[in-house]
Scaffold this motif. Structure first.
Motif, short mmCIF file in Angstrom:
data_model
loop_
_atom_site.label_atom_id
_atom_site.label_comp_id
_atom_site.label_asym_id
_atom_site.label_seq_id
_atom_site.Cartn_x
_atom_site.Cartn_y
_atom_site.Cartn_z
N ARG A 170 0.85 -1.19 0.00
CA ARG A 170 0.00 0.00 0.00
C ARG A 170 0.89 1.25 0.00
NH1 ARG A 170 -3.71 1.33 3.67
NH2 ARG A 170 -5.15 1.96 2.03
N ALA B 206 5.03 5.88 1.99
CA ALA B 206 4.45 7.16 1.58
C ALA B 206 5.54 7.99 0.94
CB ALA B 206 3.85 7.91 2.78
N ARG C 216 -2.68 5.12 -3.44
CA ARG C 216 -3.64 6.16 -3.08
C ARG C 216 -3.00 7.53 -3.30
NH1 ARG C 216 -8.04 3.82 -0.42
NH2 ARG C 216 -7.97 1.59 -0.98
N LEU C 217 -3.67 8.37 -4.06
CA LEU C 217 -3.11 9.68 -4.43
C LEU C 217 -3.88 10.80 -3.74
CD1 LEU C 217 -2.58 9.11 -8.26
CD2 LEU C 217 -0.95 8.78 -6.40
N SER C 218 -3.16 11.62 -3.00
CA SER C 218 -3.76 12.77 -2.34
C SER C 218 -2.64 13.72 -1.92
CB SER C 218 -4.56 12.34 -1.11
OG SER C 218 -4.99 13.47 -0.36
N ALA D 282 1.08 5.62 -0.51
CA ALA D 282 0.45 6.94 -0.57
C ALA D 282 1.41 7.90 -1.27
CB ALA D 282 0.13 7.45 0.83
N LYS E 34 -1.72 15.18 3.89
CA LYS E 34 -0.80 14.33 4.64
C LYS E 34 -1.58 13.18 5.25
CE LYS E 34 2.64 14.50 8.36
NZ LYS E 34 3.29 15.37 9.37
N VAL E 35 -1.08 11.96 5.09
CA VAL E 35 -1.76 10.79 5.62
C VAL E 35 -1.01 10.26 6.84
CG1 VAL E 35 -2.67 10.16 3.37
CG2 VAL E 35 -0.49 9.18 4.12
N ARG F 212 6.62 11.78 0.02
CA ARG F 212 6.27 13.13 0.45
C ARG F 212 7.27 14.12 -0.11
NH1 ARG F 212 4.65 11.87 6.78
NH2 ARG F 212 2.64 10.89 6.31
N ILE G 218 0.46 7.22 8.02
CA ILE G 218 0.79 5.96 7.37
C ILE G 218 0.68 4.78 8.33
CG2 ILE G 218 2.26 7.14 5.71
CD1 ILE G 218 4.67 5.94 7.11
N ASP H 169 -3.34 4.35 8.90
CA ASP H 169 -3.99 4.00 7.64
C ASP H 169 -3.35 2.79 6.95
OD1 ASP H 169 -5.75 6.08 7.98
OD2 ASP H 169 -4.55 7.51 6.85
N PHE I 44 -0.36 2.11 5.61
CA PHE I 44 0.44 2.22 4.40
C PHE I 44 1.83 1.64 4.65
CE2 PHE I 44 -2.62 5.61 3.37
CZ PHE I 44 -2.95 5.23 2.08
#
Length: 302
Positions: free
Chosen positions: A97, A144, A128-130, A99, A133-134, A146, A136, A139, A141
């Motif tokens: 997974r 990620a 997952r694209l956004s 991000a 800030k996630v 950044r 990780i 969620d 992941f």
């Protein structure tokens, strides 16, 4: 010594993720009664409720919220340990997974993932694209990407490549409003704001070491850099955007870089992973693949 109830912690993490006893039971392949007993056992051990339960909704209590990240970490590290042992004896397989920021994810991460999956047919990817800030860990992941000047944290971060932010505008705008020669002159212009950063202040350092801060003042803000391009092309303002968004427009003459002798804060592309050093072999393989891919990309651009 009394051992922690690792099974109950893992079940709590799964219930917190699904916000449902039934969903957690289905995900883990156990009965709902098993889920309920594990949560009751953990709550009794901790002396606090972890969930608010109603007939229609399941929510975390404040104690549950504060313990959720630890529970997710316990579950992730247990899974990673088992998967590492399995991967050592077989070809990389399973789900990863990821991000990533929206624009960079579409233009660079997705093509890299296509090449990686072609070389490793047993690996699956959830990308997952956004630009937000996630979390990780919470969620779940594995990786990620950044683009920032990262603050210190418990996460493991690897710097992959520098990213240059350029202040840009169209020739139409500059002819109509004038070309800024100093960052302080930006206060007289329409400046687009990037909404996904904690502060909208632009900072600069000049060739002589002078530091300047400017607060954007314009009619448009967005949480995505690509969304600013049509307004830039229409001559509606000035933006500061990373090179991978604007370099093609600069080369084609659609935009012009201004204040090139003034540098912004150093930013870079980072690959971030959860705190544990335990990672499945497939994740380690993808990390090295992305590190090499984006190191070459940066070298080609500079």
């Amino acid at each position: 010594m009394r051992l922690p109830d690792f099974e109950a912690w893992a079940i709590f993490a799964t219930v917190a993720e699904h916000r449902s006893f039934s969903g957690a039971a289905e995900a883990l392949g156990v009965s709902k009664a098993t889920i309920s007993k594990a949560i009751t056992r953990l709550e009794a051990s901790l002396g606090t409720a972890l969930f608010h339960r109603t007939s229609r909704r399941l929510t975390l209590t404040p104690s549950g919220e504060s313990l959720n990240a630890n529970a997710q970490r316990i579950l992730a590290e247990g899974q990673a340990a088992e998967e590492s042992a399995h991967d050592a004896a077989s070809a990389p397989a399973g789900l990863i997974r990821i991000a990533a920021p929206m624009t960079f994810g579409i233009s660079h991460v997705a093509p890299a993932i296509a090449d990686f999956m072609a070389a490793h047919p047993a690996v699956s990817i959830d990308l997952r694209l956004s630009d937000a800030k996630v979390d990780i860990v919470a969620d779940r992941f594995d990786i990620a990407l950044r683009i920032a000047d990262l603050p210190d944290s418990s996460l493991r971060a690897r710097r992959l490549a520098p990213v240059t932010a350029r202040v840009v505008a169209s020739a139409v705008y500059l002819e109509r409003r004038g070309r800024p020669r100093h960052p302080l002159e930006l206060g007289e212009h329409d400046i687009f704001a990037y909404a996904n950063v904690p502060t909208t202040t632009w900072t600069f350092r000049g060739p002589g070491g002078e530091d300047v801060a400017v607060r954007p003042n314009g009619r448009f803000s967005s949480d995505n850099g690509d969304a600013m391009l049509p307004l830039l092309h229409a001559g509606l303002g000035i933006a500061r955007l990373p090179d991978f968004i604007v370099d093609a427009d600069i080369a084609a003459g659609r935009l012009e870089a201004i204040l090139p002798e003034w540098s912004g804060p150093p930013i870079a592309l980072h690959l971030v992973t959860p705190p544990s050093p335990l990672r499945p072999a497939r994740v380690e393989l993808l990390i090295e693949f992305l590190a090499e891919r984006f190191r070459q990309l940066c070298g080609a651009r500079t």
